[in-house]
Write a protein that holds these residues in place. Structure first.
Motif, mmCIF file in Angstrom:
data_model
loop_
_atom_site.group_PDB
_atom_site.id
_atom_site.type_symbol
_atom_site.label_atom_id
_atom_site.label_comp_id
_atom_site.label_asym_id
_atom_site.label_seq_id
_atom_site.Cartn_x
_atom_site.Cartn_y
_atom_site.Cartn_z
ATOM 1 N N THR A 110 6.316 -46.058 8.478
ATOM 2 C CA THR A 110 7.618 -46.629 8.146
ATOM 3 C C THR A 110 7.811 -47.909 8.941
ATOM 4 O OG1 THR A 110 8.678 -45.290 9.868
ATOM 5 C CG2 THR A 110 8.681 -44.409 7.622
ATOM 6 N N ASP A 111 8.637 -48.812 8.437
ATOM 7 C CA ASP A 111 8.928 -50.065 9.113
ATOM 8 C C ASP A 111 10.022 -49.814 10.144
ATOM 9 O OD1 ASP A 111 9.667 -52.589 9.952
ATOM 10 O OD2 ASP A 111 9.511 -53.494 7.965
ATOM 11 N N GLN A 112 9.616 -49.617 11.401
ATOM 12 C CA GLN A 112 10.574 -49.320 12.447
ATOM 13 C C GLN A 112 11.578 -50.443 12.637
ATOM 14 O OE1 GLN A 112 10.524 -46.274 14.583
ATOM 15 N NE2 GLN A 112 9.491 -45.743 12.669
ATOM 16 N N LEU A 113 11.115 -51.683 12.521
ATOM 17 C CA LEU A 113 11.994 -52.831 12.712
ATOM 18 C C LEU A 113 13.120 -52.819 11.679
ATOM 19 C CD1 LEU A 113 12.011 -55.203 14.712
ATOM 20 C CD2 LEU A 113 10.869 -56.574 12.967
ATOM 21 N N ALA A 114 12.781 -52.502 10.450
ATOM 22 C CA ALA A 114 13.797 -52.430 9.402
ATOM 23 C C ALA A 114 14.790 -51.305 9.682
ATOM 24 C CB ALA A 114 13.133 -52.229 8.043
ATOM 25 N N GLN A 115 14.311 -50.192 10.215
ATOM 26 C CA GLN A 115 15.206 -49.079 10.531
ATOM 27 C C GLN A 115 16.187 -49.462 11.632
ATOM 28 O OE1 GLN A 115 12.904 -45.570 11.410
ATOM 29 N NE2 GLN A 115 12.346 -45.223 9.276
ATOM 30 N N TRP A 116 15.695 -50.187 12.649
ATOM 31 C CA TRP A 116 16.595 -50.594 13.733
ATOM 32 C C TRP A 116 17.648 -51.566 13.222
ATOM 33 C CZ3 TRP A 116 11.852 -52.114 17.129
ATOM 34 C CH2 TRP A 116 11.113 -50.961 17.420
ATOM 35 N N ARG A 117 17.243 -52.429 12.291
ATOM 36 C CA ARG A 117 18.207 -53.352 11.701
ATOM 37 C C ARG A 117 19.324 -52.580 10.986
ATOM 38 N NH1 ARG A 117 20.476 -57.574 12.343
ATOM 39 N NH2 ARG A 117 18.729 -59.022 12.186
ATOM 40 N N VAL A 118 18.942 -51.537 10.252
ATOM 41 C CA VAL A 118 19.937 -50.720 9.550
ATOM 42 C C VAL A 118 20.873 -50.048 10.551
ATOM 43 C CG1 VAL A 118 20.256 -48.666 8.124
ATOM 44 C CG2 VAL A 118 18.515 -50.358 7.504
ATOM 45 N N GLU A 119 20.318 -49.502 11.640
ATOM 46 C CA GLU A 119 21.147 -48.840 12.645
ATOM 47 C C GLU A 119 22.155 -49.808 13.247
ATOM 48 O OE1 GLU A 119 18.817 -46.915 15.610
ATOM 49 O OE2 GLU A 119 17.676 -45.701 14.177
ATOM 50 N N HIS B 149 30.080 -42.779 22.198
ATOM 51 C CA HIS B 149 31.312 -42.632 22.971
ATOM 52 C C HIS B 149 32.493 -43.279 22.248
ATOM 53 C CE1 HIS B 149 34.206 -42.966 26.271
ATOM 54 N NE2 HIS B 149 34.298 -44.243 25.953
ATOM 55 N N LEU B 150 32.308 -44.519 21.802
ATOM 56 C CA LEU B 150 33.410 -45.274 21.202
ATOM 57 C C LEU B 150 33.934 -44.616 19.930
ATOM 58 C CD1 LEU B 150 31.938 -48.862 21.679
ATOM 59 C CD2 LEU B 150 33.883 -47.881 22.918
ATOM 60 N N SER B 151 33.049 -43.962 19.179
ATOM 61 C CA SER B 151 33.452 -43.324 17.925
ATOM 62 C C SER B 151 34.137 -41.982 18.146
ATOM 63 C CB SER B 151 32.225 -43.110 17.034
ATOM 64 O OG SER B 151 31.338 -42.151 17.622
ATOM 65 N N GLY B 152 34.083 -41.470 19.376
ATOM 66 C CA GLY B 152 34.644 -40.157 19.663
ATOM 67 C C GLY B 152 33.679 -39.015 19.414
ATOM 68 N N GLN B 153 32.459 -39.333 18.972
ATOM 69 C CA GLN B 153 31.472 -38.282 18.704
ATOM 70 C C GLN B 153 31.083 -37.554 19.979
ATOM 71 O OE1 GLN B 153 27.765 -39.784 17.178
ATOM 72 N NE2 GLN B 153 26.732 -37.791 17.326
ATOM 73 N N ALA B 154 30.901 -38.315 21.070
ATOM 74 C CA ALA B 154 30.468 -37.723 22.339
ATOM 75 C C ALA B 154 31.108 -38.494 23.491
ATOM 76 C CB ALA B 154 28.944 -37.748 22.454
ATOM 77 N N PRO B 155 32.407 -38.272 23.754
ATOM 78 C CA PRO B 155 33.066 -38.997 24.848
ATOM 79 C C PRO B 155 32.350 -38.787 26.176
ATOM 80 C CG PRO B 155 34.669 -37.827 23.495
ATOM 81 C CD PRO B 155 33.316 -37.353 23.060
ATOM 82 N N SER B 156 31.994 -39.873 26.839
ATOM 83 C CA SER B 156 31.193 -39.762 28.059
ATOM 84 C C SER B 156 31.237 -41.072 28.827
ATOM 85 C CB SER B 156 29.731 -39.421 27.708
ATOM 86 O OG SER B 156 28.863 -39.689 28.781
ATOM 87 N N VAL B 157 31.554 -40.998 30.107
ATOM 88 C CA VAL B 157 31.524 -42.207 30.926
ATOM 89 C C VAL B 157 30.110 -42.752 31.033
ATOM 90 C CG1 VAL B 157 31.249 -40.941 33.115
ATOM 91 C CG2 VAL B 157 32.292 -43.224 33.111
ATOM 92 N N ASP C 273 23.291 -52.610 11.867
ATOM 93 C CA ASP C 273 24.267 -52.985 10.841
ATOM 94 C C ASP C 273 25.259 -51.864 10.569
ATOM 95 O OD1 ASP C 273 23.140 -55.463 10.626
ATOM 96 O OD2 ASP C 273 22.090 -55.080 8.741
ATOM 97 N N ASP C 274 24.798 -50.611 10.656
ATOM 98 C CA ASP C 274 25.708 -49.490 10.449
ATOM 99 C C ASP C 274 26.814 -49.473 11.509
ATOM 100 O OD1 ASP C 274 24.391 -48.624 8.218
ATOM 101 O OD2 ASP C 274 23.282 -47.010 9.223
ATOM 102 N N MET C 275 26.500 -49.973 12.706
ATOM 103 C CA MET C 275 27.518 -50.067 13.754
ATOM 104 C C MET C 275 28.375 -51.314 13.597
ATOM 105 S SD MET C 275 25.553 -48.792 17.222
ATOM 106 C CE MET C 275 24.054 -49.775 16.991
ATOM 107 N N ASN C 276 27.966 -52.203 12.680
ATOM 108 C CA ASN C 276 28.674 -53.467 12.461
ATOM 109 C C ASN C 276 28.799 -54.252 13.756
ATOM 110 O OD1 ASN C 276 29.980 -55.391 10.863
ATOM 111 N ND2 ASN C 276 32.010 -54.565 11.333
#
Length: 437
Positions: free
Chosen positions: A142-151, A282-290, A153-156
């Motif tokens: 798989t194209d790892q670089l393309a996957q990281w780009r998607v990740e 953390h920011l999304s509230g999925q896993a609040p953690s300092v 972009d998903d975070m905007n």
């Protein structure tokens, strides 16, 4: 049914001393003893929810057996299942391996000969892993670089330096790509070391098919030397050249040294995106953690490393800060002085009174407060904004979009001084002195 009772049914053994060891990002680990008529045996249980990012437990077990058959040190797998029955989660059960995983303890126990020995064993372990056929585990490249780009972009969210790294990687991709089994997270911290002996390779949840240089480069990014001197840039054990040479001598495929720089840039960018992703949890509230929140401020460390790898050494912004004694609108103590007082309280009184994870998170929290303190007293923001404006962009997001479009492909001499200044300004708050470490 309790977890111990469920384990007993799976293994046909009496379960003793069931102890939770960690609660990591994707897996939870337990230690226990399985007792039968033949005697007692220490074992490890790993559990974790199924997702689209991490390998399933049955795949983890399969690739470890494949790698072990080629000579890689791996635990013996006793059982694995992707089903939530009967333990409530997918699981993997394997033998317990004696040794240490905490990197700084490993480093303190090694002399020069021990580091060299462990470096060569790590290289040999990777060579063995890469001899395994990914087709035997039904893994395709798989194209790892393309996957990281998607990740990302998903975070905007992105940074101008990340976008410059993506452009460079796209335009300089190596032609001689090979496909092998790739561990995906081979680094100090995911290895069990017994003295100076590599006892086992752990944490296979990011396994995939890809180029073997990906594993080698990941081992060599700055984060995984854990503060060891710069000359020990391969996992804090030795030089990159010694590591790659040892890999080749152990039967690994020849590594083109010029192409290897591409893989180092790729691995460093990946770590930066992971830092941003952890902060997003953390920011999304999925896993609040300092801890996760603070990891987000490590992005500028990876930006610094990327600029160095891409031939743009950093000149840190000279942020002298405001007059700390100026009372401002709210009088004394100032906001910065209050933060300093609370950070000192956490770093001294609270840490002295706590242990374990609370003690560690107290240190992280104190560090986070000091980041905010330095940010409040910084005076370089306007100069950074001016440098971005001089490039024709309203802000960093607009600059990043221009870089992604290729607007600066032929204007590196204009762009890089601004990126150096931007990253230097961030480092001055997040990690002053990083460039000298």
């Amino acid at each position: 049914m309790s977890l111990a009772d469920a384990l007993s049914a799976v293994l046909g053994a009496e379960i003793e001393d069931l102890t939770r060891l960690t609660g990591g990002a994707s897996r939870t680990t337990w230690a226990f003893t399985a007792r039968t008529a033949d005697g007692a045996r220490p074992l490890i249980l790993r559990t974790g929810e199924a997702d689209e990012v991490h390998a399933g437990m049955e795949l983890e077990a399969q690739v470890q057996r494949l790698a072990g058959a080629q000579g890689a040190p791996v635990p013996e797998i006793l059982a694995s299942s992707n089903s939530v029955e009967p333990l409530g989660h997918p699981y993997l059960i394997c033998s317990a391996i004696a040794g240490e995983t905490i990197v700084r303890r490993i480093q303190r126990a090694l002399d020069d000969a021990g580091r060299d020995k462990l470096l060569r064993q790590c290289a040999a372990a990777l060579a063995a892993i890469h001899r395994a056929d990914p087709n035997d585990a039904e893994l395709s490249d798989t194209d790892q670089l393309a996957q990281w780009r998607v990740e990302l972009d998903d975070m905007n969210d992105t940074t101008a330096t990340f976008e410059w790294a993506f452009r460079w990687l796209d335009r300089n991709r190596p032609k001689s790509l090979r496909t092998t089994l790739v561990h995906g997270d081979f680094r100090m911290g995911n290895l069990i070391v017994d003295g100076s002996e590599l006892a086992a390779v752990l944490d296979w949840e990011l396994v995939h098919a890809g180029d073997p240089a990906e594993d080698l480069a990941w081992f060599c990014i700055r984060a995984w030397r854990f503060g060891a001197p710069r000359e020990l840039d391969a996992g804090g054990l030795g030089s990159i050249e010694d590591f790659v040479t040892a890999y080749e001598q152990a039967g690994g495929a020849p590594i083109d040294r010029t192409e290897f720089r591409w893989w180092l840039v790729s691995a460093t960018l990946r770590w930066g995106i992971i830092c941003r992703f952890q902060a997003q949890r953390h920011l999304s509230g999925q896993a609040p953690s300092v801890e996760l929140a603070t990891i987000g401020r490590r992005v500028c460390e990876t930006e610094f490393d990327l600029l160095n790898l891409l031939g743009a050494p950093l000149v840190t912004a000279a942020d002298s800060g405001e007059d700390r004694d100026s009372p401002g609108l709210h009088g004394r103590p100032t906001a910065a002085e209050l933060l300093e007082a609370v950070a000192d309280f956490l770093d001294k009184d609270v840490r002295d009174a706590t242990t374990g994870q609370v003690n560690f998170h107290t240190r992280v929290a104190a560090n986070a407060l000091r980041m905010v303190q330095r940010e409040l007293t910084s005076t370089g923001a306007e100069a950074v904004r001016a440098a971005i404006a001089d490039l024709g962009a309203d802000d960093e997001a607009a600059l990043a979009a221009s870089i992604r479009r290729g607007d600066f492909d032929e204007r590196a001499d204009d762009l890089l001084p601004a990126l150096r200044y931007l990253v230097g300004h961030r480092l001055a708050a997040a990690h002053p002195g990083y460039e000298q470490e």
